[in-house]
Every structure is written in C-alpha cells, then in structure tokens.
Design an enzyme around this catalytic site. Structure first.
Site, PDB file in Angstrom:
ATOM      1  N   LYS A 112     -19.673 -70.147   2.402  1.00  0.00           N
ATOM      2  CA  LYS A 112     -19.401 -69.832   0.994  1.00  0.00           C
ATOM      3  C   LYS A 112     -18.636 -70.947   0.283  1.00  0.00           C
ATOM      4  O   LYS A 112     -18.712 -71.075  -0.933  1.00  0.00           O
ATOM      5  CB  LYS A 112     -18.668 -68.503   0.895  1.00  0.00           C
TER       6      LYS A 112
HETATM    7  C1  LIG Z   1     -21.524 -64.073   3.391  1.00  0.00           C
HETATM    8  C2  LIG Z   1     -21.929 -64.356   4.797  1.00  0.00           C
HETATM    9  C3  LIG Z   1     -23.250 -64.074   5.263  1.00  0.00           C
HETATM   10  C4  LIG Z   1     -24.290 -63.417   4.401  1.00  0.00           C
HETATM   11  O1  LIG Z   1     -24.758 -64.235   3.358  1.00  0.00           O
HETATM   12  P1  LIG Z   1     -25.541 -63.604   2.097  1.00  0.00           P
HETATM   13  O2  LIG Z   1     -25.708 -64.720   1.146  1.00  0.00           O
HETATM   14  O3  LIG Z   1     -24.635 -62.516   1.568  1.00  0.00           O
HETATM   15  O4  LIG Z   1     -26.830 -63.056   2.598  1.00  0.00           O
HETATM   16  C5  LIG Z   1     -23.571 -64.426   6.571  1.00  0.00           C
HETATM   17  N1  LIG Z   1     -22.648 -64.980   7.399  1.00  0.00           N
HETATM   18  C6  LIG Z   1     -21.380 -65.250   6.995  1.00  0.00           C
HETATM   19  C7  LIG Z   1     -20.413 -65.847   7.961  1.00  0.00           C
HETATM   20  C8  LIG Z   1     -20.966 -64.946   5.683  1.00  0.00           C
HETATM   21  O5  LIG Z   1     -19.697 -65.194   5.299  1.00  0.00           O
END
Ligand SMILES: *Cc1c(COP(=O)(O)O)cnc(C)c1O
Length: 463
Positions: A112
């Site tokens: 993120k």
């Molecule tokens: C947010 C997240 C996901 C999922 O991603 P999306 O874009 O919500 O599908 C998968 N793995 C980790 C470690 C995350 O923080």
C-alpha cells in the site's frame, strides 16, 4: 482525461476532482472515460528505464492538467525515494518460470506504500495550490492505517485521523501507527471492532455539515489515484521479464480488488498479460463468483492473511461496469441487490470476466504449508498473504511461454506469529521496523461515540 461514475448520476470530473472526492456522490466509483494506450514500441522503449521513468509514462496520461510534467516527475521522485530497494519492486526467482515481485520495501513494509506515498504528495500539492486544507479520516484493520499515517505525516495541508479497533491490531501494526510524532497525523484506538470504526467513519461522512466544515476526504482503496499508482509495477515487472515481446501472468493476493484491478488496467493499456489470477484465502467470494456467476455474501471468517478477509470487494464494481458494457442502470440494480445479500451475473458478464480473470483459492492449512514449502525450496520466507498467491501460482501451467509473477504484498516480519507457526523461523526484522518498535507511542483512546470523535477532530484540525 475525464472520469465518470459507475452509477451514472454524478457529473464527470477531471483528475484533481476524483483525487479529492474518492467516492462519487451517487455512491459509485470513478473510472476513466476511455483508456490511454501505451504503444508496443513505447513499452519496448521502457526496457532499462528506472521505476520513476516508467511511472511517469504510465501515470502522465491519467493526470491531465492536474500536474505539469516537471511537477509529476518531482512527485514521483519524492514518493519512491521512500521505497528502500534500488529496484523498488525487485523480482525474485522461486522456481522454473516462477517469480515473486516484492512490493514490501516501503516504509510500512506492505504494497500500500506504493500508492499512498504518491497520493499523499498529490493531495498536498493540489490543496496547497487551492489554498485549502482537508481532513482525512479512515478506518483500518492494520495495513492501510499505518501506510496512510506514514505517507501523510508532516505534510502541510492535510490532517489525518485513523481509527483502529483497540486490542485488535497486531503490536507491530499499532506501533507503526502510534510512533510517528508529527502533529498532523493521529491514530485513535476505538473501544469496538473494525466494523464499529467503519461505521464511525461513514457516520462522519454522512453528516453534511461536519463534512463541509472540516473538508473531509477519503483515501481508502476506491480512490482512483491509488489505482493509477499501482498500474506501474505491472509494467515494470512485465518489461523486466520480456514484455512487450513476451507475455506475463500475474497472481494477485486479493481483498478489496484494488491491486488486481490495477493489473486489469495495465492489460487494457496494452501490456501483454496472459492471465490475471485472483488469489483468495478461505474468504473466497470472488472465486465462487467467477465459477458460479453468483455474487453471494457470506460471513467473513478470520484468517492468518487478514488483509484479504473481505466479502464486499469494493473495486469489483469497476470491472463489473465494463462487464455490463458500462450500463450504470445495471450496476445500480446489482448494488441494490447486494444490500440484500447478492446478485447474479448474466452469461455475457461472466464470459467477460473470464476473458480477463482466473481465480484460485487457498485454505489456512495450504497457506502454512506453502510458507514452509517456499522456505525449503528457495530459502525465502514469505508472508501469509504472499503464500496464498504462490500456492495458486504453482498450480498454473508454466510452460505456455508466459512468465508467472506472484505479487509479494507484505514483508514476512509484519506477521511473525503466522510465519513461525508455519516454518519454525523468525523472519528477520528490517532495521526500519526495529527502530519503530523502540520509539515511544502516542496512544489516544476513545469510546465508540460519534459526537466525541467529531469534537476531537474539530479541535485538533486546523481550519
Ligand atoms: C491490502 C492488502 C491485500 C489486498 O489488496 P486489495 O487491493 O485490497 O485486493 C493483500 N495483501 C496485503 C498484505 C494487503 O495489505
């Protein structure tokens, strides 16, 4: 470039508009009116380009007049200077034609950061230009909150308040949120669960007067700018493995569908992706939908890959909009049906989705077994989210000529208990995280009360 709402009742906006508004007023999600295409030669010319150069090519067509070319370059340099690996998202080979793309070298060790480090700077630039300030409020079950606090700390035009359920996030996640000392970011422990936190956020957005008085904004994963930032690593990894001459398959650990949707955008822009594989844990609604044609809500079952524990994958609405040939009436009625538990896909919609996506699922037992298996086979320790993807990637046909890339979404050190449980190893703590764990925390606790929260935000945010 203009953006329209999937629900058809909001005016089209430019990039600056969609950046600041997040969700459309009609409840829909913004999507581009049409897709910018990167020509075959232009993709080929990106071979050997830096991550920032690649990002510029991909993102520039989306931002329109919001940022000059020089300004965008500066924003990209600033954002990705905070990703500690020189390659930003290095590829690691696990097996024959099987690669990991490590997206966890940012300040909070989860993918993120790739989006939020950039989006925060875009917010600050636009607001400063408009001589405005805003308040960002979000609820988190862990990764998004720390990434947002880290990305926005110290910026002049934005105050950030992140609500988390007291006692229900891991120690590492809490410390990542509570140790930054900058006064414009604040994590608040709510006496309640994640749903209570989300309900508080929704309540604040629902109060028009409050919303206006503090200029409330959202940065959850439905914000279009976050998607745009995530398209870049698909191109960067694909090109490193031979695109545009060679095809690539991506396997994506999926929760809210933001990351895998960015892969779909990359494909529509011209990156030769063979398959996009939605990887689900035991919360497998998207796997079931693709195979049965029915989107049916069930209870969320907590897992060792908590960021994928989700039933309503918000960004799925965006691809559904394309699947029904951009008929917003169809989307509105499906979303109404979802309020009552689910909706059906038509045959054509299902065919459309299957043209672009495949899906796999992985149980808790299989996730643990894959952490062990990968460690034995390559010496690499992977996080439980990443393991879900790798398990599914190993089951794909890897002899078609397309390379298989599984996205590594978080650093294993963020999930030490699950990793130790699975392979008996303690993942090494990156220096950055070790420092965080030693710093003093600022803990603010609050009851589950909308009025107290509003009062707190009013007195803590600058006008
Ligand atoms: C947010 C997240 C996901 C999922 O991603 P999306 O874009 O919500 O599908 C998968 N793995 C980790 C470690 C995350 O923080």
């Amino acid at each position: 470039m203009r953006y329209i709402s999937t629900r058809g009742h909001s005016p089209a906006l430019d990039f600056e508009g969609v950046l600041l508004s997040g969700l459309a007023p009609d409840g829909g999600l913004y999507v581009p009116e049409d897709w910018p295409i990167i020509a075959f030669e232009d993709i080929a010319n990106l071979r050997g380009a830096s991550y920032v150069q690649t990002a510029f090519q991909i993102i520039n067509p989306y931002v329109g007049d919001a940022f000059s070319e020089d300004c965008l370059r500066e924003l990209l340099e600033g954002a990705y200077a905070h990703i500690s690996h020189e390659a930003k998202c290095p590829l690691v080979q696990l097996g024959d034609n099987l690669f990991l793309c490590e997206l966890f070298h940012g300040p909070t060790l989860a993918f993120k950061d790739f989006a939020l480090q950039l989006v925060s700077r875009m917010f600050d630039t636009v607001l400063t230009r408009l001589n405005k300030r805003c308040v960002i409020i979000g609820a988190t079950s862990g990764d998004t909150g720390s990434s947002a606090i880290e990305a926005f700390k110290g910026l002049a035009a934005v105050d950030v308040f992140i609500l988390y359920p007291e006692g229900k996030v891991s120690e590492i996640q809490r410390k990542q949120m509570t140790t930054p000392s900058e006064s414009n970011v604040q994590a608040i422990a709510i006496d309640g669960n994640f749903d209570d936190c989300q309900a508080l956020v929704k309540g604040l957005f629902g109060d028009g007067q409050f919303r206006k008085s503090v200029n409330l904004a959202a940065i959850n994963s439905i914000n279009w700018a976050r998607i745009v930032a995530q398209i870049v690593y698909y191109f960067y990894a694909g090109i490193a493995l031979g695109a545009p001459q060679r095809k690539v398959t991506f396997v994506v650990p999926t929760g809210n569908f933001g990351d895998v949707y960015a892969g779909y955008c990359a494909k529509l822009m011209g990156l030769p992706i063979e398959h996009l594989v939605i990887a689900a844990n035991q919360n497998d609604i998207l796997y079931r939908t693709l195979n049965s044609g029915q989107y049916q809500l069930e209870e969320v079952v907590p897992s060792i890959s908590p960021s994928m524990d989700i039933q309503v994958s918000s960004n799925f609405e965006r691809v559904l909009f394309d699947a029904c040939q951009r008929n917003s009436q169809v989307i509105v009625s499906k979303m109404q049906a979802l309020q009552k538990g689910g909706f059906d896909l038509t045959e054509n919609e299902q065919i459309y989705l299957k043209t672009y996506f495949r899906a796999g699922r992985c149980s808790e037992e299989e996730t643990r077994a894959e952490i062990l298996n990968t460690h034995r086979g390559s010496g690499h320790i992977i996080c439980p989210h990443t393991a879900v993807g790798v398990k599914i990637a190993r089951e794909l046909d890897r002899t078609t000529g397309a390379s298989v890339v599984s996205l590594a979404t978080a650093h294993p050190a963020k999930f030490p208990d699950a990793v130790r449980d699975a392979c008996g190893m303690n993942p090494a703590l990156p220096e950055m995280l070790a420092k965080t764990l030693e710093q003093p925390e600022r803990i603010v606790a609050m009851p589950n009360s909308q009025e107290e929260l509003k009062e707190y935000i009013r007195t803590r945010s600058l006008p």
